[in-house]
Design a protein around this motif. Structure first.
Motif, mmCIF file in Angstrom:
data_model
loop_
_atom_site.group_PDB
_atom_site.id
_atom_site.type_symbol
_atom_site.label_atom_id
_atom_site.label_comp_id
_atom_site.label_asym_id
_atom_site.label_seq_id
_atom_site.Cartn_x
_atom_site.Cartn_y
_atom_site.Cartn_z
ATOM 1 N N ALA A 224 -9.803 10.843 0.818
ATOM 2 C CA ALA A 224 -8.423 11.320 0.776
ATOM 3 C C ALA A 224 -8.343 12.810 1.068
ATOM 4 O O ALA A 224 -7.464 13.270 1.808
ATOM 5 C CB ALA A 224 -7.807 11.013 -0.587
ATOM 6 N N ALA A 225 -9.284 13.580 0.512
ATOM 7 C CA ALA A 225 -9.282 15.029 0.729
ATOM 8 C C ALA A 225 -9.658 15.372 2.168
ATOM 9 O O ALA A 225 -8.996 16.181 2.828
ATOM 10 C CB ALA A 225 -10.243 15.701 -0.245
ATOM 11 N N ALA A 226 -10.732 14.755 2.674
ATOM 12 C CA ALA A 226 -11.232 15.092 4.006
ATOM 13 C C ALA A 226 -10.307 14.622 5.120
ATOM 14 O O ALA A 226 -10.358 15.156 6.238
ATOM 15 C CB ALA A 226 -12.630 14.503 4.201
ATOM 16 N N SER A 227 -9.453 13.644 4.844
ATOM 17 C CA SER A 227 -8.569 13.101 5.886
ATOM 18 C C SER A 227 -7.341 13.969 6.123
ATOM 19 O O SER A 227 -6.685 13.854 7.167
ATOM 20 C CB SER A 227 -8.112 11.692 5.509
ATOM 21 O OG SER A 227 -7.246 11.720 4.384
ATOM 22 N N ARG A 228 -7.024 14.824 5.188
ATOM 23 C CA ARG A 228 -5.806 15.630 5.292
ATOM 24 C C ARG A 228 -6.030 16.858 6.160
ATOM 25 O O ARG A 228 -7.138 17.386 6.256
ATOM 26 C CB ARG A 228 -5.316 16.026 3.898
ATOM 27 C CG ARG A 228 -4.909 14.821 3.063
ATOM 28 C CD ARG A 228 -4.606 15.189 1.630
ATOM 29 N NE ARG A 228 -3.461 16.089 1.530
ATOM 30 C CZ ARG A 228 -3.046 16.647 0.402
ATOM 31 N NH1 ARG A 228 -3.690 16.386 -0.725
ATOM 32 N NH2 ARG A 228 -2.015 17.444 0.381
ATOM 33 N N ASP A 229 -4.974 17.324 6.776
ATOM 34 C CA ASP A 229 -5.049 18.505 7.634
ATOM 35 C C ASP A 229 -4.831 19.745 6.779
ATOM 36 O O ASP A 229 -3.759 19.925 6.195
ATOM 37 C CB ASP A 229 -3.982 18.409 8.726
ATOM 38 C CG ASP A 229 -4.088 19.562 9.725
ATOM 39 O OD1 ASP A 229 -5.200 20.114 9.862
ATOM 40 O OD2 ASP A 229 -3.065 19.917 10.345
ATOM 41 N N ILE A 254 -18.123 15.683 4.550
ATOM 42 C CA ILE A 254 -17.735 17.058 4.225
ATOM 43 C C ILE A 254 -18.204 18.023 5.310
ATOM 44 O O ILE A 254 -17.476 18.936 5.719
ATOM 45 C CB ILE A 254 -18.301 17.455 2.848
ATOM 46 C CG1 ILE A 254 -17.646 16.601 1.749
ATOM 47 C CG2 ILE A 254 -18.058 18.940 2.566
ATOM 48 C CD1 ILE A 254 -18.285 16.735 0.388
ATOM 49 N N ARG A 255 -19.432 17.845 5.809
ATOM 50 C CA ARG A 255 -19.946 18.710 6.866
ATOM 51 C C ARG A 255 -19.091 18.611 8.126
ATOM 52 O O ARG A 255 -18.963 19.584 8.886
ATOM 53 C CB ARG A 255 -21.389 18.340 7.218
ATOM 54 C CG ARG A 255 -22.446 18.769 6.246
ATOM 55 C CD ARG A 255 -22.640 20.255 6.132
ATOM 56 N NE ARG A 255 -22.736 20.954 7.405
ATOM 57 C CZ ARG A 255 -22.804 22.276 7.504
ATOM 58 N NH1 ARG A 255 -22.780 23.020 6.418
ATOM 59 N NH2 ARG A 255 -22.875 22.850 8.673
#
Length: 597
Positions: A224-229, A254-255
């Motif tokens: 959810a965090a990594a998918s957001r702009d 994350i990388r």
């Protein structure tokens, strides 16, 4: 010299102690009130400008509620935040950089989460004055001449989009309802589809949020965090509840964010994960719960080694008496056939939707057998079979069923009614009051000040350490520990590893330890059992094998390689596709670096 005085308000009980801190304070006796009572408040206030730091109040307090530390006066101008009068104090902040992953490493209670919350905008830094919150102009001015000036300037103007993956993912079902597919549907886009595949979320799409495990919630939160702009991504302990394969997948997710020149900050206790993820590191040191200091930025290798050495050379600051060192080569191997005294036969355990097949094996006196494998593969089931909690199919019995077994389960609850000290007393009797017990368990695991605390008041990390000591304190021949490093910081994990090894060797006992942290497993295990199969469906437990062979086998399955740091001896993850990674894979040496390293 500046003085930091902290009063743990939950532990302070003036109605029960007769306030000896006030009655015996030399300054109070001289009518210079270093300790005073504010109208309407039952609990005292320590006036740091008047306090001389004599330490009498610390010794007199029966509940261990007072801490007083002297720090260099010049450090005061670097204070970023204080939670309140006589509360925790944080000095400096990490420096985020675009296109860079900045990792934070340090003990629990030294301010990692506080620093991340400040940089996410959830906490407005009060610059050390909890009674007067500064405006954003004062905050920006305080950090003038640094990267943080521009950072807070953009934060003030709401020109930064920040996404923060919180530390406690178990709280997510409290504010996100429905099914996983509902949550993923709100995120949308091609990016989330890639993350669902990478983090293996497809199988849980139809499940409700309220029934997800800790590992499933963690992977969902990362996706959810990594998918957001956003401009800045913050991850607080992203490896918690994940197995090694899942940690590697989370690290890749994350990388991937820095490839678009995004800023990433994270706090992490798994040194291998921190090493793999970070481009630079800030070390946090201090006294847990009292104060924390953020070091200047260092390269990953140098920063982690500074933490292990316990000395910051550019600040000439030592924060640990002894450095932490790892095995330079594998621990001792058990070869003599007559050394094996603990054996188990081939076993099977079948549930409605899962089955485990266990190969016959054996362990030697004084040996620690580490257990590695993905979540849902049967590691806990195997431990419970050894503990006698589960029965194998076809009434297969262990030849050593008469031996005394001590078991620390994976999930711990605070059902015991009483203090930490009374729990240890019920397990070890008068032995828990000896100096040997204090030196072997209480001091190394930071439990000395917790013996009078009620079990039900403890945090997750405190409860974990108490459960570990309760397991090891029992006079047993077999010790079984399921994920003992959960909720613990790096120092606590290695202290636990030492305590387990020492106990097993001195008791001529046997130990089996389920652990996902490769660095902790390297520190503790003599041999390894590797579990494989199809998570959630079927598992297979291999025979114990030498540490080196076991690591090579397991890491080969994970397609990742480790090398040894020449200074500290700690295992370091090779970046995927790097020269060392390719060389080690070519010769099938996934665990130990080449001799030239």
């Amino acid at each position: 010299m500046t003085r930091v005085a902290v009063l743990e308000r939950e532990r302070c009980k003036p109605d029960d102690c007769g306030i000896p801190c006030y009655r015996f304070c030399p300054e109070v006796l001289n009518r210079r009130y270093a300790i005073k009572f504010v109208e309407g408040e039952k609990k005292p206030v320590i006036v740091e400008d008047v306090c001389t730091g004599c330490g009498i109040c610390i010794k007199k307090c029966p509940f261990g509620a007072i801490s007083i530390v002297n720090l260099p006066a010049e450090l005061e101008r670097d204070c970023s935040h204080r939670y309140g009068v006589n509360a925790f104090k944080l000095y400096r902040l990490p420096v985020p950089q675009e296109g860079t992953v900045t990792g934070l490493v340090g003990r629990n209670g030294t301010g990692k989460t506080t620093a991340l919350k400040i940089l996410s905008g959830e906490i407005v830094p009060n610059l050390g004055d909890p009674e007067q919150l500064p405006d954003w102009h004062a905050i920006v001015r305080n950090y003038r001449g640094s990267i943080l000036q521009d950072y807070f300037g953009r934060l003030r103007e709401k020109g930064l989009k920040i996404v923060h993956k919180p530390q406690h993912v178990d709280r997510i079902p409290g504010y996100l309802k429905g099914k996983v597919s509902d949550v993923l549907g709100k995120l949308g886009g091609k990016k989330i589809d890639r993350l669902v595949e990478l983090l293996q979320l497809e199988k849980i799409k139809t499940r409700r949020m309220s029934v997800l495990s800790g590992g499933e919630l963690q992977r969902l939160a990362i996706a959810a965090a990594a998918s957001r702009d956003a401009d800045v991504y913050i991850f607080d302990e992203p490896s918690s509840h994940l197995d090694i394969s899942q940690r590697l997948r989370a690290a890749r997710a994350i990388r991937g964010l820095v490839e678009d020149e995004r800023t990433v900050l994270l706090a992490e206790h798994d040194l291998a994960m921190l090493d793999y993820l970070s481009d630079q590191v800030c070390v946090l040191y201090g006294e847990p719960g009292v104060y924390g200091i953020v070091s200047h930025v260092h390269g990953v290798r140098v920063g982690v080694n500074i933490y292990l050495d316990g000395f910051v050379p550019d600040e000439n600051m030592r924060f640990r008496d002894e450095p932490i060192r790892f095995h330079v080569r594998p621990p001792r191997e058990f070869a003599p056939a007559d050394a094996w005294q603990l054996e188990w036969p081939e076993m099977r355990k079948t549930f409605k939707q899962f089955s485990l097949a266990v190969n016959a094996g054996s362990a030697g006196v004084g040996e620690v057998v580490g257990i590695l494998g993905p979540n849902g593969i049967g590691k806990t089931t195997f431990i419970r079979l050894l503990a006698g909690i589960e029965e194998a199919d076809d009434n297969v019995e262990l030849a050593w069923k008469g031996l005394t077994v001590s078991y620390k389960p994976q999930y711990i609850s605070a059902k015991y009614e009483g203090t930490v000290g009374s729990l240890f007393q019920s397990i070890a009797g008068s032995a828990c009051e000896t100096e040997v017990f204090a030196n072997q368990f209480l001091a190394p695991l930071g439990l000395t000040e917790l013996v009078d605390r009620d079990i039900q008041e403890l945090s997750g990390g405190e409860l974990q350490r108490v459960a570990i000591v309760a397991c090891l304190a029992k006079d047993s021949q077999v010790y079984l520990l399921d994920e003992p490093s959960a909720y613990l910081d790096v120092e606590e994990r290695l202290a636990v590893a030492r305590a387990i090894r020492r106990r097993v060797e001195e008791k001529h006992a046997f130990a089996f330890v389920v652990e996902h942290d490769i660095v902790a497993q390297d520190f503790i295990a003599d041999r390894l059992m590797i579990f494989d199969g199809k998570p959630g469906l079927q598992g297979r437990a291999g025979r114990p094998m030498p540490l080196r062979d076991g690591m090579n086998s397991f890491l080969g399955q994970m397609d990742m390689t480790f090398r040894r740091d020449p200074s500290s001896g700690r295992p370091r993850v090779n970046k995927s596709g790097s020269k060392l990674d390719r060389e080690q894979k070519e010769i099938g040496e996934y665990y130990y670096a080449l001799a030239s390293d």
